[in-house]
Design a protein around this motif. Sequence first.
Motif, PDB file in Angstrom:
ATOM      1  N   ARG A 227       0.895  -1.150  -0.117  1.00  0.00           N
ATOM      2  CA  ARG A 227      -0.066  -0.061   0.101  1.00  0.00           C
ATOM      3  C   ARG A 227       0.886   1.379   0.039  1.00  0.00           C
ATOM      4  NH1 ARG A 227      -2.299   0.019   6.188  1.00  0.00           N
ATOM      5  NH2 ARG A 227      -0.510   0.744   7.289  1.00  0.00           N
ATOM      6  N   ILE A 228       0.168   2.146  -0.515  1.00  0.00           N
ATOM      7  CA  ILE A 228       0.862   3.747  -0.538  1.00  0.00           C
ATOM      8  C   ILE A 228      -0.313   4.681  -0.330  1.00  0.00           C
ATOM      9  CG2 ILE A 228       2.773   2.946  -2.060  1.00  0.00           C
ATOM     10  CD1 ILE A 228       1.377   4.450  -4.358  1.00  0.00           C
ATOM     11  N   LEU A 229       0.089   5.855   0.160  1.00  0.00           N
ATOM     12  CA  LEU A 229      -0.688   6.957   0.455  1.00  0.00           C
ATOM     13  C   LEU A 229      -1.381   7.498  -0.768  1.00  0.00           C
ATOM     14  CD1 LEU A 229       0.827   8.887   3.455  1.00  0.00           C
ATOM     15  CD2 LEU A 229      -1.271   7.592   3.519  1.00  0.00           C
ATOM     16  N   LYS A 230      -2.781   7.857  -0.535  1.00  0.00           N
ATOM     17  CA  LYS A 230      -3.515   8.456  -1.797  1.00  0.00           C
ATOM     18  C   LYS A 230      -2.919   9.571  -1.914  1.00  0.00           C
ATOM     19  CE  LYS A 230      -7.578   5.594  -1.372  1.00  0.00           C
ATOM     20  NZ  LYS A 230      -9.096   5.551  -1.050  1.00  0.00           N
ATOM     21  N   THR A 231      -2.810  10.713  -0.816  1.00  0.00           N
ATOM     22  CA  THR A 231      -2.335  11.872  -1.125  1.00  0.00           C
ATOM     23  C   THR A 231      -1.182  12.287  -0.358  1.00  0.00           C
ATOM     24  OG1 THR A 231      -4.702  12.685  -1.626  1.00  0.00           O
ATOM     25  CG2 THR A 231      -2.946  14.388  -0.729  1.00  0.00           C
ATOM     26  N   VAL A 232      -0.446  12.816  -0.852  1.00  0.00           N
ATOM     27  CA  VAL A 232       1.099  13.051  -0.026  1.00  0.00           C
ATOM     28  C   VAL A 232       1.434  14.323   0.130  1.00  0.00           C
ATOM     29  CG1 VAL A 232       2.061  10.690  -0.291  1.00  0.00           C
ATOM     30  CG2 VAL A 232       2.428  12.619  -1.989  1.00  0.00           C
ATOM     31  N   ASP A 260       7.518   6.671   0.217  1.00  0.00           N
ATOM     32  CA  ASP A 260       7.264   5.674  -0.456  1.00  0.00           C
ATOM     33  C   ASP A 260       8.310   6.030  -1.671  1.00  0.00           C
ATOM     34  OD1 ASP A 260       5.827   6.564  -2.964  1.00  0.00           O
ATOM     35  OD2 ASP A 260       4.344   6.660  -1.119  1.00  0.00           O
ATOM     36  N   PHE A 261       8.810   4.926  -2.355  1.00  0.00           N
ATOM     37  CA  PHE A 261       9.811   5.473  -3.469  1.00  0.00           C
ATOM     38  C   PHE A 261       9.760   4.430  -4.442  1.00  0.00           C
ATOM     39  CE2 PHE A 261      14.182   4.461  -5.415  1.00  0.00           C
ATOM     40  CZ  PHE A 261      14.528   5.639  -5.781  1.00  0.00           C
ATOM     41  N   GLY A 262       9.801   4.877  -5.941  1.00  0.00           N
ATOM     42  CA  GLY A 262       9.582   4.183  -7.182  1.00  0.00           C
ATOM     43  C   GLY A 262       8.336   3.391  -7.185  1.00  0.00           C
ATOM     44  N   ASP A 263       7.304   3.686  -6.395  1.00  0.00           N
ATOM     45  CA  ASP A 263       5.724   3.099  -6.859  1.00  0.00           C
ATOM     46  C   ASP A 263       5.065   3.729  -7.740  1.00  0.00           C
ATOM     47  OD1 ASP A 263       6.470   0.677  -4.730  1.00  0.00           O
ATOM     48  OD2 ASP A 263       6.119   2.015  -2.984  1.00  0.00           O
ATOM     49  N   VAL A 268      10.885   8.143  -8.351  1.00  0.00           N
ATOM     50  CA  VAL A 268       9.886   9.030  -7.836  1.00  0.00           C
ATOM     51  C   VAL A 268       9.817   8.965  -6.265  1.00  0.00           C
ATOM     52  CG1 VAL A 268       7.456  10.051  -7.709  1.00  0.00           C
ATOM     53  CG2 VAL A 268       8.531   9.319  -9.862  1.00  0.00           C
ATOM     54  N   CYS A 269       9.981   9.928  -5.553  1.00  0.00           N
ATOM     55  CA  CYS A 269       9.994   9.747  -4.012  1.00  0.00           C
ATOM     56  C   CYS A 269       8.717  10.832  -3.655  1.00  0.00           C
ATOM     57  CB  CYS A 269      11.395  10.469  -3.536  1.00  0.00           C
ATOM     58  SG  CYS A 269      11.449  10.534  -1.853  1.00  0.00           S
ATOM     59  N   ARG A 270       7.988  10.257  -2.581  1.00  0.00           N
ATOM     60  CA  ARG A 270       6.895  10.851  -2.010  1.00  0.00           C
ATOM     61  C   ARG A 270       6.793  10.840  -0.652  1.00  0.00           C
ATOM     62  NH1 ARG A 270       1.176   9.429  -4.095  1.00  0.00           N
ATOM     63  NH2 ARG A 270       1.460   7.484  -2.578  1.00  0.00           N
ATOM     64  N   LEU A 271       6.531  12.093  -0.089  1.00  0.00           N
ATOM     65  CA  LEU A 271       6.653  12.157   1.314  1.00  0.00           C
ATOM     66  C   LEU A 271       5.573  12.753   1.957  1.00  0.00           C
ATOM     67  CD1 LEU A 271      10.027  14.503   1.532  1.00  0.00           C
ATOM     68  CD2 LEU A 271       9.792  11.902   1.222  1.00  0.00           C
ATOM     69  N   THR A 294       5.261   1.045   1.761  1.00  0.00           N
ATOM     70  CA  THR A 294       5.442   2.509   2.467  1.00  0.00           C
ATOM     71  C   THR A 294       6.323   2.373   3.514  1.00  0.00           C
ATOM     72  OG1 THR A 294       3.301   3.205   1.542  1.00  0.00           O
ATOM     73  CG2 THR A 294       4.215   4.259   3.619  1.00  0.00           C
ATOM     74  N   TYR A 295       7.165   3.275   4.001  1.00  0.00           N
ATOM     75  CA  TYR A 295       8.019   3.035   4.986  1.00  0.00           C
ATOM     76  C   TYR A 295       7.588   4.193   6.132  1.00  0.00           C
ATOM     77  CZ  TYR A 295      11.299   0.742   1.918  1.00  0.00           C
ATOM     78  OH  TYR A 295      11.754  -0.315   1.039  1.00  0.00           O
ATOM     79  N   GLU A 296       7.162   3.912   7.061  1.00  0.00           N
ATOM     80  CA  GLU A 296       6.729   4.878   8.115  1.00  0.00           C
ATOM     81  C   GLU A 296       7.705   4.982   9.380  1.00  0.00           C
ATOM     82  OE1 GLU A 296       2.900   3.589   9.524  1.00  0.00           O
ATOM     83  OE2 GLU A 296       1.964   3.922   7.538  1.00  0.00           O
TER      84      GLU A 296
END
Length: 683
Positions: A227-232, A260-263, A268-271, A294-296
């Motif tokens: 899973r990854i977040l919908k909005t970052v 998350d990275f590369g998804d 692409v890096c999302r914070l 996802t890394y928390e």
Amino acid sequence: MEMSSRSLAVAVLLLLARLSAPVESQSAETTTGDCSGQDTTFELRTGYVFTAPEEILDTRPDTLQLSDCIDNCRANSSCSALNFETGLCVLFRTNAFDTPEALTKSQFPVYTIYAQKICLANASELCVDRPWAYEMVPSFEMSAFVREKKTAATRRACMELCLNEKTFQCRSASYNAVSGECSLSDMDRFSVTARSAYSTTPDVDYFETNCADDPVKMCDFQRTEGRILKTVDAVYQDVEDEEACKSLCLNSNFRCHSFDFGDTGEKVCRLSHHSASSLSQIQDPYLEIPEAKTYELTSCYNVTIDCRSTDMIVRVKTNRIFSGKLYAKERPNSCVTDVARGLEFELKLGYQDLGCDVKQEGPGKFFTEVVIQHHDQIVTSQDVGLALRCSYQLQNYTLTSGLDLSVASRVPTIAEESTVVPGPTVLMKIAARQGGDVQTAQVGDPLSLFFEIQEPNTPYSIFVRELIATDGVDNSEILLIDSRGCPTDQEIMGPINSMNGTSKTLRAPFDAFKFPNSDVVQFKALVTPCLPTCEPVQCDVQDYLGYHRQIESLGKRRRRRSEANGQDPHNLLVVQSIRIADKFQAAADTSPAKTKTASTESEVAVLRNSDGLLNHHSDMPPCLNLLGLLMAGALFLVAQAVLIGAWAFIWQKRRQTKMAETTIESDRRFFSTTYANNAYATS
């Protein structure tokens, strides 16, 4: 059929475009009220959307960072609020304060972040370079970990109380609109993850600050698969690798808690400032993708080491509430700090404390290991072990200028966390009592030893102990200041006093003296730096009348490491020399006094001092000259030898004469007998 990362990114953007299609770009300009001396910042609400098509100022697609969207609104005096989804920024001239019915929860399957301008006192000073100051969660309250309760007239006033709190770091506040009660806490949803600490409460709004400084070293991230977040909050492209993406999160201009990275695309890096602990109010905040991850952020530990002259102090600051122990690995029972629900804690490890057992790897090099243990009794996989080092470079450097000798020392601190504590450079000099360097002196001249730190802005102070004077010839020495820092004989040297009210410059007065076999006196002393000031020691001394009294001297007794291994790396050895001339000189106009001994004559010179007075009283016998005694003894021996020789010569002459007389008498008798015999024969 599985969706590739690139196709997923395209699908997300198309979905966002469809959702924003009814919104048309507008460019109306209106004037909004200013903050009247207060600072402008923003308040977020995650999972809410503001719907007011007629109030739209601008629509900005391809906006990949929430901070950029906020900056656009901040720069526009007509902008009062905004909606943000990843890739879309919409600005409004009005806000939820003016039209509360326009603010509603975001509809599944996406969620929006709503932000509106607010005015808070000192926001620009206390929340530097942060895009927003607070995130608000309505009907939500922190029911535990309340540090202080105050009364506030408005919600904004409660925010200001938290922002301007001085006694502790306020991370969150809960405001009850009915009672006006403002509850301040040093915890938030990220430092306290237990759901029991929070509750759903009507008429209460929860505020979480974005202004707190969290530790960003030694951080652990927990990986969540699928899973990854919908909005970052931020999207970065062309990021080299996952580690670089993690670094962007830890060094972002907001409190980043996941990435998350590369998804959603290559490199692409999302914070996001959100994690699972802060998304409990949002319906399905994650997009389910089997190969995504996802890394928390779980825990961070900022570890600093304060390397001091007698001990090291390890200080730990964490981002998540900690209950457990901090202890020396080799001494878990005797060198330990128990922590109960804290974010900051420390442990003091004394170099001479056997209970902590700090290892000395070499001169001035100390090493130990500590453990951050979460459970009270056992070590688990989430515990952290730290290697700590303090290194003091205490080599002696001799600087020579005439008779001036000094030892300079730099004291950098070396540790795993790059802690550096510069140490002082101390110079000892010999000067006149009121100042002014001297090269030579005479016995009895009023002098002083000065100990001075050369760096004007150093935080160190100094004290002196074990000051000795040596002659430099046959190692004769005298102890002037003992190990406590007290004078041993006040008639020779007085107590050590501070100059100008500070212990950065010390003075020890004394009258010039010398040793019998040398005219050079060398002073050696141990100088110990201390922080922030050196406490004087109480000395019991005897005055000239024999009375005992208390005086203060800038020394401090402590058990020396030299008692254990013969050296103490915390002291600076300083050395200084001076030539002391004797006041007794031979008078040029004095006639030698003569005395006779055993038929010889020797000269004895009587010394006079520089004032022309006899060194001894007139009724005292003069000292015999050693050379005269030797000459008299030699002459006496020669005279004795001459007497013995004369006596032997006379005795030999007498013996020879007697032998000659005996021979003549024998001959006479022989001839007489022969003559008689011949006469008888004839007859």
